[in-house]
Design an enzyme around this catalytic site. Structure first.
Site, PDB file in Angstrom:
ATOM      1  N   HIS A   1      37.364  51.436  31.232  1.00  0.00           N
ATOM      2  CA  HIS A   1      36.274  49.672  31.752  1.00  0.00           C
ATOM      3  C   HIS A   1      37.129  48.673  32.474  1.00  0.00           C
ATOM      4  CE1 HIS A   1      34.083  46.940  29.846  1.00  0.00           C
ATOM      5  NE2 HIS A   1      34.663  46.295  29.765  1.00  0.00           N
TER       6      HIS A   1
ATOM      7  N   HIS B   1      36.606  41.478  38.391  1.00  0.00           N
ATOM      8  CA  HIS B   1      35.609  40.991  37.296  1.00  0.00           C
ATOM      9  C   HIS B   1      35.328  39.459  37.021  1.00  0.00           C
ATOM     10  CE1 HIS B   1      36.089  40.672  32.163  1.00  0.00           C
ATOM     11  NE2 HIS B   1      34.372  41.063  33.224  1.00  0.00           N
TER      12      HIS B   1
END
Length: 281
Positions: free
Chosen positions: A118, A173
């Site tokens: 992840h 991100h």
């Protein structure tokens, strides 16, 4: 086994490192495959084959075991003594589980759990850490089979204008203080490390926040980077494909970006009609 330690400049103390006494069944095994208190390479190969069930064991396998014990003072020149043999049995080269895959790997891919990463590019927390290819390499070396990359247009417009090429797509991100890493660097790292520890397929999941022109550029980058390693969907799709048939293949998993879906929904005539009705009601 005695081992000296320096306590201070002038004093050296010697400590005796005691090894647990091998149990009787280990002693019996050692006697069965050794001569005059020494287990030769041939004796070790017979032990690996007949006792450990490693029917394909070769001289190279025995040599690896020998070399792993050479740094110890207990290792005789001609082979293993009882203590060295016992250390091998308790060591990393004699794991309780076989590293070989013994499950049926011919069922459809969806029948299996996959070791999944992840935000595979982050070196630390998801708010302010750096993005790098190092975590991707480490994950693949640890056996991870699914790598997640968040794709965004480059924030540094000057870099795009000056260097052009593939610098206008980066991995980061979104909505955080994390740094970015170029997509091409990530793809090259995946190509290099994808199958170092396992031949089973690697899935790259793209969290896509790109415009259509950048999506087209990413498609070209992926195709050029992976070449024949890239799985290209056929008519039957993935339903009948298994981990076995997809060995050394890289699969791409993605979906339309949320920004695109929101735009489509806002332009939908049904939504406009519903909004008008709500306002009128």
């Amino acid at each position: 086994m005695e081992q000296p330690f320096r306590v201070c400049i002038f004093c050296i103390r010697t400590f005796i490192h005691r090894v647990l006494e091998p149990p009787d069944d280990v002693k019996k095994l050692f006697q069965d495959y050794s001569q005059n208190g020494t287990m030769s390479m041939d004796g070790l190969l017979k032990f690996l084959s007949k006792v450990q069930g490693q029917n394909n064991a070769k001289e190279d396998d025995a040599e690896v075991i020998f070399n792993s014990l050479k740094h110890l003072n207990i290792f005789p020149r001609k082979g293993l003594n009882l203590e060295a043999f016992y250390r091998y049995l308790l060591g990393d080269l004699n794991t309780p589980l076989s590293p070989r895959v013994h499950q049926d790997m011919t069922a459809p891919l969806a029948h299996y759990f996959m070791y999944t990463g992840h935000n595979s590019y982050l070196t630390g927390n998801q708010f302010s850490s750096k993005s790098s290819v190092r975590p991707i390499k480490k994950a693949l070396q640890n056996g991870v089979r699914v790598i997640e990359l968040d794709l965004w247009p480059a924030r540094n417009i000057k870099s795009v204008v000056l260097h052009g090429g593939n610098n206008d797509v980066e991995v980061r991100h979104g909505g955080t203080l994390t740094t970015s890493v170029k997509l091409l660097k990530c793809l090259r790292a995946i190509k290099e490390f994808a199958f170092q520890v396992s031949e089973y397929p690697v899935v790259i999941t793209f969290e896509d926040h790109l415009t259509a022109d950048l999506q087209e550029k990413v498609a070209k980058m992926v195709t050029k980077t992976f070449g024949g390693m890239l799985y290209r969907p056929e008519i039957d799709g993935l339903e009948k494909l298994s981990p076995e048939s997809l060995k050394k293949k890289i699969l791409i998993s993605t979906k339309p970006p949320r920004e695109y879906l929101e735009t489509q929904n806002s332009n939908s005539p049904h939504k406009s009609e519903k909004t008008s009705e709500e306002q009128g009601g």
